[in-house]
Design a protein around this motif. Structure first.
Motif, PDB file in Angstrom:
ATOM      1  N   PHE A 341       0.830  -1.208   0.000  1.00  0.00           N
ATOM      2  CA  PHE A 341       0.000   0.000   0.000  1.00  0.00           C
ATOM      3  C   PHE A 341       0.866   1.260   0.000  1.00  0.00           C
ATOM      4  N   PRO A 342       0.336   2.358  -0.512  1.00  0.00           N
ATOM      5  CA  PRO A 342       0.995   3.653  -0.305  1.00  0.00           C
ATOM      6  C   PRO A 342       1.070   3.951   1.190  1.00  0.00           C
ATOM      7  N   SER A 343       2.018   4.792   1.567  1.00  0.00           N
ATOM      8  CA  SER A 343       2.267   5.054   2.991  1.00  0.00           C
ATOM      9  C   SER A 343       1.017   5.517   3.731  1.00  0.00           C
ATOM     10  N   TRP A 344       0.245   6.409   3.104  1.00  0.00           N
ATOM     11  CA  TRP A 344      -0.908   6.969   3.807  1.00  0.00           C
ATOM     12  C   TRP A 344      -1.970   5.913   4.056  1.00  0.00           C
ATOM     13  N   PHE A 345      -2.157   4.997   3.062  1.00  0.00           N
ATOM     14  CA  PHE A 345      -3.189   3.973   3.253  1.00  0.00           C
ATOM     15  C   PHE A 345      -2.698   2.878   4.197  1.00  0.00           C
ATOM     16  N   THR A 346      -1.381   2.675   4.249  1.00  0.00           N
ATOM     17  CA  THR A 346      -0.836   1.758   5.252  1.00  0.00           C
ATOM     18  C   THR A 346      -1.200   2.245   6.651  1.00  0.00           C
ATOM     19  N   GLY A 347      -1.137   3.565   6.843  1.00  0.00           N
ATOM     20  CA  GLY A 347      -1.540   4.140   8.125  1.00  0.00           C
ATOM     21  C   GLY A 347      -2.989   3.862   8.447  1.00  0.00           C
ATOM     22  N   VAL A 348      -3.860   3.950   7.433  1.00  0.00           N
ATOM     23  CA  VAL A 348      -5.284   3.642   7.617  1.00  0.00           C
ATOM     24  C   VAL A 348      -5.458   2.173   8.013  1.00  0.00           C
ATOM     25  N   ALA A 349      -4.738   1.282   7.293  1.00  0.00           N
ATOM     26  CA  ALA A 349      -4.852  -0.154   7.577  1.00  0.00           C
ATOM     27  C   ALA A 349      -4.351  -0.480   8.979  1.00  0.00           C
ATOM     28  N   PHE A 350      -3.233   0.122   9.366  1.00  0.00           N
ATOM     29  CA  PHE A 350      -2.705  -0.129  10.712  1.00  0.00           C
ATOM     30  C   PHE A 350      -3.643   0.435  11.782  1.00  0.00           C
ATOM     31  N   ALA A 351      -4.274   1.550  11.482  1.00  0.00           N
ATOM     32  CA  ALA A 351      -5.244   2.116  12.420  1.00  0.00           C
ATOM     33  C   ALA A 351      -6.431   1.167  12.588  1.00  0.00           C
ATOM     34  N   ALA A 352      -6.863   0.547  11.475  1.00  0.00           N
ATOM     35  CA  ALA A 352      -7.979  -0.404  11.539  1.00  0.00           C
ATOM     36  C   ALA A 352      -7.640  -1.573  12.462  1.00  0.00           C
ATOM     37  N   ILE A 353      -6.405  -2.080  12.353  1.00  0.00           N
ATOM     38  CA  ILE A 353      -5.995  -3.191  13.209  1.00  0.00           C
ATOM     39  C   ILE A 353      -5.872  -2.735  14.664  1.00  0.00           C
ATOM     40  N   GLY A 354      -5.250  -1.562  14.865  1.00  0.00           N
ATOM     41  CA  GLY A 354      -5.057  -1.062  16.228  1.00  0.00           C
ATOM     42  C   GLY A 354      -6.367  -0.787  16.935  1.00  0.00           C
ATOM     43  N   ILE A 355      -7.291  -0.108  16.230  1.00  0.00           N
ATOM     44  CA  ILE A 355      -8.606   0.172  16.828  1.00  0.00           C
ATOM     45  C   ILE A 355      -9.399  -1.122  16.965  1.00  0.00           C
ATOM     46  N   GLY A 356      -9.148  -2.052  16.032  1.00  0.00           N
ATOM     47  CA  GLY A 356      -9.778  -3.370  16.121  1.00  0.00           C
ATOM     48  C   GLY A 356      -9.331  -4.148  17.332  1.00  0.00           C
ATOM     49  N   ALA A 357      -8.271  -3.712  17.985  1.00  0.00           N
ATOM     50  CA  ALA A 357      -7.837  -4.316  19.249  1.00  0.00           C
ATOM     51  C   ALA A 357      -8.442  -3.596  20.447  1.00  0.00           C
ATOM     52  N   LEU A 358      -8.560  -2.274  20.350  1.00  0.00           N
ATOM     53  CA  LEU A 358      -9.023  -1.485  21.492  1.00  0.00           C
ATOM     54  C   LEU A 358     -10.477  -1.777  21.837  1.00  0.00           C
ATOM     55  N   VAL A 359     -11.337  -1.894  20.817  1.00  0.00           N
ATOM     56  CA  VAL A 359     -12.771  -2.095  21.057  1.00  0.00           C
ATOM     57  C   VAL A 359     -13.047  -3.411  21.792  1.00  0.00           C
ATOM     58  N   PRO A 360     -12.616  -4.557  21.251  1.00  0.00           N
ATOM     59  CA  PRO A 360     -12.898  -5.806  21.988  1.00  0.00           C
ATOM     60  C   PRO A 360     -12.176  -5.901  23.321  1.00  0.00           C
ATOM     61  N   ALA A 361     -10.949  -5.354  23.411  1.00  0.00           N
ATOM     62  CA  ALA A 361     -10.240  -5.403  24.693  1.00  0.00           C
ATOM     63  C   ALA A 361     -11.032  -4.674  25.768  1.00  0.00           C
ATOM     64  N   ALA A 362     -11.652  -3.554  25.405  1.00  0.00           N
ATOM     65  CA  ALA A 362     -12.473  -2.812  26.367  1.00  0.00           C
ATOM     66  C   ALA A 362     -13.694  -3.627  26.789  1.00  0.00           C
ATOM     67  N   ILE A 363     -14.402  -4.203  25.810  1.00  0.00           N
ATOM     68  CA  ILE A 363     -15.605  -4.980  26.125  1.00  0.00           C
ATOM     69  C   ILE A 363     -15.252  -6.213  26.956  1.00  0.00           C
ATOM     70  N   MET A 364     -14.167  -6.880  26.593  1.00  0.00           N
ATOM     71  CA  MET A 364     -13.763  -8.083  27.327  1.00  0.00           C
ATOM     72  C   MET A 364     -13.406  -7.766  28.774  1.00  0.00           C
ATOM     73  N   SER A 365     -12.691  -6.674  28.990  1.00  0.00           N
ATOM     74  CA  SER A 365     -12.308  -6.326  30.363  1.00  0.00           C
ATOM     75  C   SER A 365     -13.542  -5.954  31.184  1.00  0.00           C
ATOM     76  N   ILE A 366     -14.512  -5.286  30.559  1.00  0.00           N
ATOM     77  CA  ILE A 366     -15.763  -4.952  31.251  1.00  0.00           C
ATOM     78  C   ILE A 366     -16.528  -6.227  31.599  1.00  0.00           C
ATOM     79  N   ALA A 367     -16.616  -7.151  30.637  1.00  0.00           N
ATOM     80  CA  ALA A 367     -17.352  -8.399  30.870  1.00  0.00           C
ATOM     81  C   ALA A 367     -16.720  -9.220  31.982  1.00  0.00           C
ATOM     82  N   ALA A 368     -15.384  -9.334  31.972  1.00  0.00           N
ATOM     83  CA  ALA A 368     -14.697 -10.082  33.031  1.00  0.00           C
ATOM     84  C   ALA A 368     -14.897  -9.409  34.386  1.00  0.00           C
ATOM     85  N   ALA A 369     -14.862  -8.069  34.395  1.00  0.00           N
ATOM     86  CA  ALA A 369     -15.071  -7.331  35.646  1.00  0.00           C
ATOM     87  C   ALA A 369     -16.486  -7.523  36.170  1.00  0.00           C
ATOM     88  N   ASN A 370     -17.472  -7.523  35.273  1.00  0.00           N
ATOM     89  CA  ASN A 370     -18.862  -7.754  35.688  1.00  0.00           C
ATOM     90  C   ASN A 370     -19.027  -9.132  36.323  1.00  0.00           C
TER      91      ASN A 370
END
Length: 547
Positions: A341-370
């Motif tokens: 990918f071009p550099s700018w779209f690589t950033g978009v793709a990496f952001a998708a993966i990074g944010i794709g980690a933050l969302v479930p990690a938040a939900i999982m930690s909430i569920a385990a805490a509950n």
């Protein structure tokens, strides 16, 4: 022109940081989104006030189920072994008709009685704190390595971007970016609860759909077409691995591996909505119809998953990791994106993966805490806990869970994290009889279900422990010869079969001896109740406000 793994591309990093900052702001603003009259209540912090409609729930469940681990590990499995990595596609096809049958019933009875976790339901249905505790502990244990893998996904992206000073940097410098990402995740989850990942999921899913749509069109054109991609993959899989003296993998699943493939898909499908984070996202829905509609439209994600798995073939055709001894296949997709990918779209793709980690990690930690708060702290330690105390404990435990996952990632080999997640799938499947059977029948005896759970857990753990590979002595896979059949099969399904057999036989014996069955606090009408049905256990908001 992209540099090596230790070189930081300024454009890629800038785009990645813009999206990371965007979701950070959204995470903190989420506390004001659909603001509750009293946020210091577990219904509000841990379930978003049970107020989410069809589209919010769809994005939340998608953000919950389709994680950075999915984005990185599914195509990585295809990259490493071929057709077996596609098991995730049929299992998601299987799971949605299944959950259409039982999730609306779980939502209804939970709404009617104010249940926050699946263990709450088990305690109410069977009158058994022991069985409820077993389900809760299993859920927490199975979720921990799953959260760790989300951090592994973020770390894979950071490694490929060259952030952290490269392989020769000091430990603190190398791990600092992951620590910062973790701190941000912990802060907005603590502040906003389930509303944070619900809001961020819109950005996450939009980015992932965009990246996959571009990748599935752009990369094959660049590589010479799908014919060339499949030809290169087939040649690579036919290459004999000198360590095992066997071919690297299969382009099409062979007859001898089909039973293992089928049982893995079946077991994974049965287990998916036993995970506490799946239940948490479901119970946040505002009505029974929202749950039913979501089971009908969630298969759209399965189409995305099939296309995502194809990236494994493309990484082979591009030559990612070729000739590198001990290459980590988890880096294959981030490196593929960086290289094509071009550099700018690589950033978009990496952001998708990074944010794709933050969302479930938040939900999982909430569920385990509950689970800890409701089924350990309140049930066993402080039965008179106020709603405010429950929320405070759950917030603190969500931080502890994330810290545990972070320590796990920083101190252990990534392969161990992946294999423990596979073990978590075996474990969580053992809660299926107590939860799903209980939604339809009270026939099973509580002690029989507990004994079945124990047998399934012991056998599953032992069987996984005995699986070895040329590089790992224990927990090297999730398939083993099935006793009495003599074919490779998913350990979780074998353990599940033993679990059910023990539960059935002991139920018959216990009923014959008239063993006490426990009090069922639910009624048949509870399982079809909708949002307009008065709740039996309303949140005590007054008490929470006064305490």
């Amino acid at each position: 022109m992209h540099g090596g793994a230790d070189h930081v591309n300024g454009v890629t990093l800038a785009v990645f940081l813009v999206f990371f900052l965007l979701v950070t702001v959204l995470g903190f603003l989420a506390s004001r989104w659909r603001r509750a009259a009293n946020a210091q209540h577990l219904d509000e912090w841990g379930l978003g006030g049970r107020s989410f409609g069809t589209w919010v729930t769809w994005f939340l469940l998608g953000g919950d189920l389709y994680t950075a681990y999915t984005f990185v590990a599914v195509p990585a499995a295809v990259y490493a072994a071929g057709a077996s990595g596609f098991f995730a596609v049929p299992y998601t096809v299987l799971v949605y008709p299944l959950i259409f049958c039982f999730l609306p019933r779980l939502w209804s009875v939970s709404h009617r009685h104010g249940y926050v976790t699946p263990s709450d339901f088990v305690r109410g249905r069977y009158g058994s704190k022991g069985l409820s505790l077993a389900v809760a502990v299993t859920g927490i244990l199975a979720t921990m390595p799953y959260i760790a893998l989300q951090l592994v996904g973020i770390q894979a992206v950071l490694d490929v971007m060259g952030i952290g000073g490269g392989a020769h940097a000091g430990r603190l410098v190398r791990d600092l970016p992951l620590l910062i990402a973790f701190a941000v995740l912990a802060a907005y989850t603590y502040s906003s609860g389930l509303r944070a990942p619900a809001l961020i999921a819109f950005v996450k899913d939009t980015l992932i759909y965009l990246v996959i749509a571009v990748a599935i069109i752009y990369i094959p054109i660049r590589l010479g077409g799908f014919g060339h991609v499949f030809a290169q993959a087939g040649h690579a899989y036919a290459t004999v691995n000198p360590a095992t003296h066997k071919p690297r993998g299969e382009l099409i699943t062979s007859a001898k591996n089909q039973f293992a493939y089928g049982t893995l898909a079946l077991g994974s499908g049965l287990a998916l909505f036993m995970y506490p984070h799946s239940v948490t996202a479901t119970l946040s829905s505002r009505s029974r119809d929202v749950v039913r509609r979501n089971t009908a439209i969630l298969p759209l994600y399965s189409l995305m998953l099939g296309l995502l798995a194809m990236l494994g073939f493309m990484a082979i055709a591009e030559g990612v990791g070729k000739g590198v001894k001990g290459y980590n296949s988890q880096l294959a997709i981030p490196q593929l994106f960086r290289d094509v990918f071009p550099s700018w779209f690589t950033g978009v793709a990496f952001a998708a993966i990074g944010i794709g980690a933050l969302v479930p990690a938040a939900i999982m930690s909430i569920a385990a805490a509950n689970l800890f708060t409701r089924n350990v702290y309140k049930d066993l330690l402080k039965p008179d806990a106020t709603p405010e105390q429950e929320t405070r404990v759950s917030k603190l435990v969500s931080l502890v869970v994330k810290v545990g996952a972070l320590v796990f990632v920083l101190s252990m080999d990534k392969t161990v994290a992946i294999n423990l997640q596979l073990l978590g799938g075996i474990w969580i499947l053992q809660t299926f009889p107590a939860i799903v059977a209980g939604l339809f029948t009270r026939w099973f005896h509580r002690w029989a279900l507990l004994a079945g759970w124990l047998v399934g857990m012991v056998y599953g753990t032992w069987a996984a422990w005995t699986v070895a590979s040329p590089t790992q002595a224990h927990f090297a896979g999730s398939s083993k010869l099935v006793p009495g059949i003599g074919r490779l099969g998913y350990i979780g399904v074998t353990a599940f079969a033993l679990n059910v057999a023990v539960a059935v036989l002991l139920t018959l014996a216990l009923k014959a001896f008239r063993a006490p069955e426990g009090t069922d606090e639910t009624t048949e009408a509870d399982y079809t109740a909708d949002a307009d049905t008065p709740r039996l256990h309303k949140p005590d908001l007054t008490l929470a406000a006064e305490s």
